[in-house]
Design a protein around this motif. Structure first.
Motif, short mmCIF file in Angstrom:
data_model
loop_
_atom_site.label_atom_id
_atom_site.label_comp_id
_atom_site.label_asym_id
_atom_site.label_seq_id
_atom_site.Cartn_x
_atom_site.Cartn_y
_atom_site.Cartn_z
N PHE A 141 -33.38 -11.38 39.49
CA PHE A 141 -34.49 -12.25 39.09
C PHE A 141 -35.76 -11.50 38.68
O PHE A 141 -36.61 -12.08 38.00
CB PHE A 141 -34.80 -13.24 40.21
N VAL A 142 -35.89 -10.23 39.10
CA VAL A 142 -37.06 -9.44 38.69
C VAL A 142 -36.70 -8.52 37.52
O VAL A 142 -37.32 -8.56 36.46
CB VAL A 142 -37.62 -8.62 39.87
N GLU A 143 -35.66 -7.70 37.70
CA GLU A 143 -35.34 -6.70 36.69
C GLU A 143 -34.48 -7.25 35.55
O GLU A 143 -34.66 -6.86 34.40
CB GLU A 143 -34.63 -5.51 37.34
N PHE A 144 -33.54 -8.15 35.87
CA PHE A 144 -32.58 -8.62 34.87
C PHE A 144 -33.12 -9.83 34.09
O PHE A 144 -33.16 -9.82 32.87
CB PHE A 144 -31.26 -8.96 35.58
N LYS A 145 -33.57 -10.86 34.81
CA LYS A 145 -34.01 -12.09 34.14
C LYS A 145 -35.53 -12.23 34.05
O LYS A 145 -36.02 -13.10 33.32
CB LYS A 145 -33.41 -13.30 34.86
N ARG A 146 -36.25 -11.45 34.82
CA ARG A 146 -37.73 -11.41 34.77
C ARG A 146 -38.36 -12.80 35.02
O ARG A 146 -39.35 -13.16 34.39
CB ARG A 146 -38.20 -10.83 33.43
N TYR A 147 -37.79 -13.56 35.94
CA TYR A 147 -38.39 -14.82 36.32
C TYR A 147 -39.62 -14.59 37.20
O TYR A 147 -40.50 -15.45 37.27
CB TYR A 147 -37.38 -15.69 37.10
#
Length: 391
Positions: free
Chosen positions: A246-252
């Motif tokens: 959620f932080v590095e891959f999808k940047r939500y």
């Protein structure tokens, strides 16, 4: 009538635990011993130890599965689902409110600089978790090698799809050591597949629905359901997967928001997996408060439901399954790989922070306080927040 009164008292006890159980799965189990074994006698010490051991080898939140399994033993599936709701709602509500507040501040360009100390504190908490888990599960050279390889693998590849592969590879590697396990007399295992089919069917359904609709709430439900289905070892092991996805891959979320939320969940009683409600809230920040509540709900349902399905499935034939040596042997590798991922998470969460004296001192100080004192985690975090407001 007697059963209804007993069920009501049991659910009231679950709510009491949900409002007072700080400190993660180990502390939760200690409180369950005091209230549910010694005081209420819902089950014996041996039963609780065995249930907790079973939940530790299944994916999902250990203490949540344990208390749900107790509800299952007392009153079957209906009471078990009510137990799950009563146990998770207080923590999920608090973390949803925390997510709404953080997103509200960010949307109005109000600084969350007051969290500057609790962000490196979160790294200190994860580092401490890595130490505790490693001390508990690393007993052989094989386990140590698996830990190192899992840590390197999860750090280098930084993909949410790597984590289940590392866990399966670790378990498969030590399964070859099954001859070292004692032989036990086995009975024929009778498997009731209903809950497994429910777990797998829901998995396929939401993955297909998310692919067709591209709806963000449905995709979040699938993301968290997948995480809850594949993570062994409790909330601390979940953190590296959530950070990567959620932080590095999808940047939500930003790294700052993630660390702030993880530090906050240390101050909340109940399951650490309630952190997912915070992530779901921030992932849906562009859809208003209503959308954020939906995000928190689908994240919470997704992360808690698969472990519930699986414990209902396995508990019915656990007595026979645990006698197989290959199952016992594989646990060493599963636990070692899980602990390696927590080590990598501490490094990954540190990298976005400034490498200044202040942050390093706060990380080291938090780690030392946790190792050498008995100061409760909520007190440490509240002190960090207070220092952020003052300075």
């Amino acid at each position: 009538m007697f059963k209804r009164v007993r069920y009501y008292i049991f659910l009231k006890d679950v709510l009491l635990l949900a409002l007072s159980a700080f400190g993660g799965p180990q502390a939760h189990i200690a409180l369950m011993f005091d209230l549910m074994v010694k005081k209420r006698r819902y089950l014996s010490e041996e039963d609780l130890i065995e249930l907790n051991a079973l939940c530790q080898i299944l994916p999902g939140p250990t203490s949540t599965q344990t208390i749900t399994a107790i509800g299952f033993r007392i009153g079957g599936p209906n009471l078990a689902y009510l137990t799950l709701l009563v146990w998770m709602i207080p923590a999920v509500t608090i973390m949803t409110i925390a997510g709404i507040i953080i997103s509200h501040l960010q949307a109005r360009s109000i600084s969350i600089e007051f969290t500057k100390f609790i962000q490196p504190m979160a790294v200190g908490f994860v580092s401490y978790a890595a130490l505790r888990i490693s001390q508990k599960v690393i007993k052989t050279k094989t386990a140590a090698v698996i830990l190192v390889l899992a840590a390197i693998g999860s750090f280098v590849f930084k993909s949410p799809f790597v984590f289940p592969l590392l866990i399966l590879a670790g378990g498969a590697f030590t399964a070859f050591k099954y001859k070292a396990q004692p032989i036990e007399e086995k009975d024929r295992i009778k498997i009731q597949w209903a809950n497994f089919i429910l777990w797998a069917g829901f998995f396929v359904f939401i993955a297909a629905l998310g692919g067709v609709t591209r709806s963000l709430p449905v995709r979040l439900l699938e993301n968290f359901y997948r995480s809850g289905s594949l993570i062994f070892g409790g909330g601390q092991v979940l953190i590296p997967l959530l950070y990567t996805e959620f932080v590095e891959f999808k940047r939500y979320l930003t790294s700052e928001e993630f660390l702030t939320g993880y530090a906050m969940v240390q101050t909340v009683p109940g399951p650490v997996f309630s952190f997912c409600a915070y992530i779901g809230t921030l992932a849906m920040r562009n859809f208003g408060i209503g959308g954020q509540i939906v995000g928190a709900l689908v994240a919470s349902i997704g992360i808690f439901l698969p472990g519930t399905f699986l414990i209902f499935f396995v508990i019915r034939f656990w007595e026979g399954l645990k006698k197989y040596r290959i199952i016992k042997a594989s646990l060493e590798g599963i636990n070692a790989a899980s602990s390696g991922m927590v080590v990598a998470a501490a490094v990954l969460m540190f990298l976005p922070l400034e490498s200044n004296v202040q942050n390093i001192a706060v990380i080291a100080g938090t780690f030392v306080v946790l190792v050498f004192t008995k100061i409760p985690a909520p007190v440490i975090i509240l002190l960090g927040l207070g220092a952020g407001f003052l300075f």
